[in-house]
Design a protein around this motif. Sequence first.
Motif, PDB file in Angstrom:
ATOM      1  N   ASN A 105       0.778  -1.053  -0.066  1.00 48.84           N
ATOM      2  CA  ASN A 105      -0.104  -0.214   0.147  1.00 48.84           C
ATOM      3  C   ASN A 105       1.063   0.952   0.622  1.00 48.84           C
ATOM      4  N   SER A 106       1.768   0.908   0.115  1.00 52.49           N
ATOM      5  CA  SER A 106       2.793   2.201  -0.109  1.00 52.49           C
ATOM      6  C   SER A 106       3.762   2.360  -1.496  1.00 52.49           C
ATOM      7  N   SER A 107       4.590   3.602  -2.256  1.00 51.68           N
ATOM      8  CA  SER A 107       5.359   3.063  -2.965  1.00 51.68           C
ATOM      9  C   SER A 107       6.562   2.190  -3.308  1.00 51.68           C
ATOM     10  N   ILE A 108       6.060   1.167  -2.516  1.00 47.67           N
ATOM     11  CA  ILE A 108       7.234  -0.032  -2.710  1.00 47.67           C
ATOM     12  C   ILE A 108       6.547  -1.334  -3.164  1.00 47.67           C
ATOM     13  N   LYS A 109       7.587  -2.006  -4.101  1.00 45.38           N
ATOM     14  CA  LYS A 109       6.598  -2.689  -4.666  1.00 45.38           C
ATOM     15  C   LYS A 109       6.905  -3.718  -3.487  1.00 45.38           C
ATOM     16  N   ALA A 110       5.798  -5.246  -3.674  1.00 46.21           N
ATOM     17  CA  ALA A 110       6.349  -6.056  -2.459  1.00 46.21           C
ATOM     18  C   ALA A 110       5.458  -7.619  -3.030  1.00 46.21           C
ATOM     19  N   LEU A 111       6.328  -8.981  -3.149  1.00 45.47           N
ATOM     20  CA  LEU A 111       6.083  -9.729  -3.622  1.00 45.47           C
ATOM     21  C   LEU A 111       6.607 -10.697  -2.717  1.00 45.47           C
ATOM     22  N   LYS A 112       5.064 -11.535  -2.333  1.00 45.42           N
ATOM     23  CA  LYS A 112       4.556 -12.437  -1.707  1.00 45.42           C
ATOM     24  C   LYS A 112       5.501 -13.589  -1.678  1.00 45.42           C
ATOM     25  N   LYS A 113       5.859 -14.534  -0.583  1.00 48.49           N
ATOM     26  CA  LYS A 113       7.189 -15.143  -0.868  1.00 48.49           C
ATOM     27  C   LYS A 113       6.215 -17.005  -1.427  1.00 48.49           C
ATOM     28  N   GLY A 114       5.257 -16.581  -1.105  1.00 51.22           N
ATOM     29  CA  GLY A 114       4.639 -17.845  -2.026  1.00 51.22           C
ATOM     30  C   GLY A 114       4.230 -19.017  -1.579  1.00 51.22           C
ATOM     31  N   THR A 115       3.461 -20.230  -1.547  1.00 53.03           N
ATOM     32  CA  THR A 115       2.990 -21.714  -1.376  1.00 53.03           C
ATOM     33  C   THR A 115       3.778 -22.571  -1.489  1.00 53.03           C
ATOM     34  N   GLY A 116       4.796 -22.426  -2.646  1.00 43.66           N
ATOM     35  CA  GLY A 116       5.256 -22.925  -3.368  1.00 43.66           C
ATOM     36  C   GLY A 116       4.656 -23.879  -4.397  1.00 43.66           C
ATOM     37  N   THR A 117       3.659 -24.047  -5.145  1.00 38.43           N
ATOM     38  CA  THR A 117       2.627 -24.100  -5.698  1.00 38.43           C
ATOM     39  C   THR A 117       3.097 -23.719  -7.337  1.00 38.43           C
ATOM     40  N   GLU A 118       2.470 -24.531  -8.268  1.00 37.95           N
ATOM     41  CA  GLU A 118       3.089 -24.128  -9.124  1.00 37.95           C
ATOM     42  C   GLU A 118       2.111 -23.192  -9.617  1.00 37.95           C
ATOM     43  N   THR A 119       1.678 -22.636  -9.256  1.00 35.83           N
ATOM     44  CA  THR A 119       0.321 -20.938  -9.553  1.00 35.83           C
ATOM     45  C   THR A 119       1.728 -20.274  -8.601  1.00 35.83           C
ATOM     46  N   ASP A 120       1.241 -20.351  -6.946  1.00 31.91           N
ATOM     47  CA  ASP A 120       2.072 -19.701  -6.486  1.00 31.91           C
ATOM     48  C   ASP A 120       3.687 -19.997  -6.013  1.00 31.91           C
ATOM     49  N   PRO A 121       4.621 -19.766  -6.868  1.00 37.31           N
ATOM     50  CA  PRO A 121       5.689 -20.669  -5.748  1.00 37.31           C
ATOM     51  C   PRO A 121       6.409 -19.843  -4.959  1.00 37.31           C
ATOM     52  N   TYR A 122       7.155 -20.420  -4.790  1.00 35.62           N
ATOM     53  CA  TYR A 122       7.879 -19.708  -3.376  1.00 35.62           C
ATOM     54  C   TYR A 122       9.048 -18.356  -3.883  1.00 35.62           C
ATOM     55  N   ILE A 123       8.822 -17.730  -3.608  1.00 31.22           N
ATOM     56  CA  ILE A 123      10.311 -16.625  -4.166  1.00 31.22           C
ATOM     57  C   ILE A 123      11.368 -16.514  -3.585  1.00 31.22           C
ATOM     58  N   VAL A 124      12.471 -16.722  -4.307  1.00 28.45           N
ATOM     59  CA  VAL A 124      14.106 -16.419  -3.935  1.00 28.45           C
ATOM     60  C   VAL A 124      14.815 -15.129  -4.374  1.00 28.45           C
ATOM     61  N   ALA A 125      14.630 -14.686  -3.223  1.00 26.69           N
ATOM     62  CA  ALA A 125      15.495 -13.347  -4.140  1.00 26.69           C
ATOM     63  C   ALA A 125      16.696 -13.392  -2.691  1.00 26.69           C
ATOM     64  N   THR A 126      17.199 -13.669  -1.815  1.00 29.03           N
ATOM     65  CA  THR A 126      18.593 -13.731  -1.349  1.00 29.03           C
ATOM     66  C   THR A 126      19.284 -14.707  -1.059  1.00 29.03           C
ATOM     67  N   ALA A 127      20.834 -14.884  -0.591  1.00 30.30           N
ATOM     68  CA  ALA A 127      21.212 -16.330  -0.396  1.00 30.30           C
ATOM     69  C   ALA A 127      20.645 -17.002   0.749  1.00 30.30           C
ATOM     70  N   GLU A 128      19.627 -16.431   1.442  1.00 31.57           N
ATOM     71  CA  GLU A 128      19.119 -17.495   2.525  1.00 31.57           C
ATOM     72  C   GLU A 128      18.296 -18.331   1.552  1.00 31.57           C
ATOM     73  N   ASP A 129      17.715 -17.994   0.725  1.00 34.98           N
ATOM     74  CA  ASP A 129      16.524 -17.813   0.326  1.00 34.98           C
ATOM     75  C   ASP A 129      16.801 -19.395  -0.656  1.00 34.98           C
ATOM     76  N   LEU A 130      18.173 -19.012  -0.994  1.00 36.57           N
ATOM     77  CA  LEU A 130      18.093 -19.729  -2.246  1.00 36.57           C
ATOM     78  C   LEU A 130      18.823 -21.160  -1.224  1.00 36.57           C
ATOM     79  N   TYR A 131      19.158 -21.043  -0.403  1.00 35.30           N
ATOM     80  CA  TYR A 131      20.249 -22.211   0.422  1.00 35.30           C
ATOM     81  C   TYR A 131      18.972 -22.655   1.408  1.00 35.30           C
ATOM     82  N   ASN A 132      17.589 -22.585   1.592  1.00 40.33           N
ATOM     83  CA  ASN A 132      16.826 -22.915   1.193  1.00 40.33           C
ATOM     84  C   ASN A 132      16.043 -24.061   1.029  1.00 40.33           C
ATOM     85  N   VAL A 133      16.483 -23.594  -0.995  1.00 34.94           N
ATOM     86  CA  VAL A 133      15.541 -24.808  -1.523  1.00 34.94           C
ATOM     87  C   VAL A 133      15.419 -26.200  -1.088  1.00 34.94           C
TER      88      VAL A 133
END
Length: 152
Positions: A105-133
Amino acid sequence: METKQKKGISLIVLVITIIIMIILAGTIILSLTGSGIIEKAKEAKFRSNAASLNEMLQLELLNGKKDLKISDFTNDKDVNKKFVIIEDKLVYVGANENEYNIAKNSSIKALKKGTGTETDPYIVATAEDLYNVRNDLKAYYMQVCDINISKY
């Protein structure tokens, strides 16, 4: 006889004072937690961090800088996990629903982390996210920015 009566009254006054102090302490604790003052303070801190990062990013872009990362602006690991820069825009990628709604609701774009499904994948944006794959190899993922893993 007069001395015993004064001691009895002093003891009663002391007990009443202690009871009043306990009631006041309980009321204060209830008002702090019940009114959400702590949550409001966390929300204000998030808004302040986001606005600050966005302002610093815009200034650097105006000065002609390219390939900026959140770590260029702050060493706060918590902030580095919540924000990334994608296509010269500040993007919130944290998992907190309240923060997501504030950013959206502000001037910043926001991405949900997702649920891991094909239609709502997990968002990988940091090294930690990549490690948790590695924790869920059957899930769906979407990498949204370049990830620097040189320090790992």
